[in-house]
Design a protein around this motif. Sequence first.
Motif, short mmCIF file in Angstrom:
data_model
loop_
_atom_site.label_atom_id
_atom_site.label_comp_id
_atom_site.label_asym_id
_atom_site.label_seq_id
_atom_site.Cartn_x
_atom_site.Cartn_y
_atom_site.Cartn_z
N ASN A 67 -27.38 44.56 8.65
CA ASN A 67 -27.51 43.25 8.01
C ASN A 67 -26.30 42.39 8.36
N PHE A 68 -26.43 41.58 9.38
CA PHE A 68 -25.32 40.73 9.81
C PHE A 68 -25.20 39.50 8.91
N ASP A 69 -23.97 38.97 8.83
CA ASP A 69 -23.73 37.77 8.03
C ASP A 69 -23.91 36.50 8.86
N LEU A 70 -23.74 36.61 10.18
CA LEU A 70 -23.84 35.44 11.05
C LEU A 70 -24.11 35.92 12.47
N ILE A 71 -24.81 35.09 13.24
CA ILE A 71 -25.12 35.42 14.63
C ILE A 71 -24.63 34.30 15.53
N ILE A 72 -23.90 34.69 16.57
CA ILE A 72 -23.50 33.75 17.62
C ILE A 72 -24.42 34.04 18.81
N LEU A 73 -25.21 33.05 19.19
CA LEU A 73 -26.33 33.29 20.10
C LEU A 73 -26.30 32.34 21.30
N GLU A 80 -37.91 36.25 9.74
CA GLU A 80 -37.60 37.22 8.67
C GLU A 80 -36.23 37.05 8.04
N ARG A 81 -35.31 36.34 8.70
CA ARG A 81 -33.92 36.35 8.24
C ARG A 81 -33.35 34.94 8.12
N SER A 82 -32.37 34.82 7.21
CA SER A 82 -31.85 33.48 6.92
C SER A 82 -30.35 33.31 7.18
N MET A 83 -29.69 34.34 7.75
CA MET A 83 -28.26 34.20 8.00
C MET A 83 -27.98 33.08 9.00
N PRO A 84 -26.78 32.48 8.96
CA PRO A 84 -26.47 31.38 9.88
C PRO A 84 -26.53 31.82 11.35
N ILE A 85 -27.03 30.92 12.18
CA ILE A 85 -27.05 31.13 13.63
C ILE A 85 -26.27 30.01 14.30
N LEU A 86 -25.24 30.37 15.03
CA LEU A 86 -24.44 29.41 15.80
C LEU A 86 -24.81 29.58 17.26
N MET A 87 -25.40 28.54 17.85
CA MET A 87 -25.85 28.64 19.23
C MET A 87 -24.76 28.19 20.20
N ALA A 138 -33.85 22.63 15.91
CA ALA A 138 -35.24 22.64 15.48
C ALA A 138 -35.81 24.06 15.43
N MET A 139 -35.28 24.94 16.28
CA MET A 139 -35.75 26.33 16.31
C MET A 139 -35.18 27.14 15.14
N GLY A 140 -34.21 26.56 14.42
CA GLY A 140 -33.66 27.26 13.27
C GLY A 140 -32.18 27.53 13.31
N ALA A 141 -31.51 27.07 14.38
CA ALA A 141 -30.06 27.25 14.45
C ALA A 141 -29.37 26.37 13.40
N ASP A 142 -28.19 26.81 12.95
CA ASP A 142 -27.44 26.05 11.94
C ASP A 142 -26.35 25.19 12.56
N ASP A 143 -25.89 25.59 13.75
CA ASP A 143 -24.83 24.83 14.40
C ASP A 143 -24.92 25.08 15.90
N TYR A 144 -24.18 24.28 16.67
CA TYR A 144 -24.31 24.29 18.12
C TYR A 144 -22.94 24.02 18.72
N LEU A 145 -22.54 24.86 19.67
CA LEU A 145 -21.24 24.70 20.32
C LEU A 145 -21.43 24.79 21.83
N THR A 146 -20.84 23.85 22.54
CA THR A 146 -21.01 23.80 24.00
C THR A 146 -19.88 24.54 24.70
N LYS A 147 -20.24 25.36 25.69
CA LYS A 147 -19.23 26.02 26.53
C LYS A 147 -18.68 25.03 27.55
N PRO A 148 -17.41 25.13 27.90
CA PRO A 148 -16.39 26.01 27.31
C PRO A 148 -15.96 25.47 25.94
N PHE A 149 -15.66 26.36 25.03
CA PHE A 149 -15.33 25.95 23.67
C PHE A 149 -13.88 26.33 23.34
#
Length: 228
Positions: free
Chosen positions: A46-52, A71-78, A93-104
């Motif tokens: 059960n992860f608390d957050l996903i960096i994807l 199935e899951r509601s934890m934050p997703i940072l793309m 729109a797909m369900g991500a909570d935040d977005y970061l552009t490489k290089p970061f």
Amino acid sequence: MESEILIVDDDKEIRNLISVFLENEGFQTKQAEDGFEALELLDAINFDLIILDIMMPKMDGMEVCMKIRQERSMPILMLSAKSEDMDKIQGLAMGADDYLTKPFNALELIARVKSQLRRYKKYNPDANQGKHIIVIGDLTINTDTRQTMVGDKEVRLTPKEFDILELLARNKGIVLSVSKIYEAVWKEGFFKSDNNVMVHITKIRDKIEEDSKHPIYIKTVWGVGYKI
């Protein structure tokens, strides 16, 4: 309990770099190199957050994000090398909570992770509940009560047997060497002549497997170690 974060990216150097940044801040991390591995880990932990990462082979980040959100509601940072607004909009729109552009910037990544975790835990008071329950097939492990169930039947494990099973379960799909298991459970250096791990694995199998000679849960990877 430290927050546990899943890092999903096909670039090993980026995964390792993000892992170092986050672990220096006190987070626990696991890594997946593609979407399929990520979804397998999500079934075990059960992860608390996903960096994807978005751009990945086999299954891209957008598809992974959609499957997670079923199935899951934890934050997703793309993460993405793309910077166009439409790509950000599509990711959100797909369900991500935040977005970061490489290089970061490392500090910005950490700040966004902490912000998402604060918001998630504030508005989801049950976010930390259930992290102590690991379910794999008919096997259920409660790390708070240190109980193990196979179906409806409780299995009595010794403290060391439980520690080994929990370690393997938390690393589902990952092969752990005998030395790594020993050092994690016994908290001391491993000697090649020590067969403690093998003996304990045999006893665990006798208790949780229907047929210990043809185990379903704990698999031997010859010359390497064991995995669930």
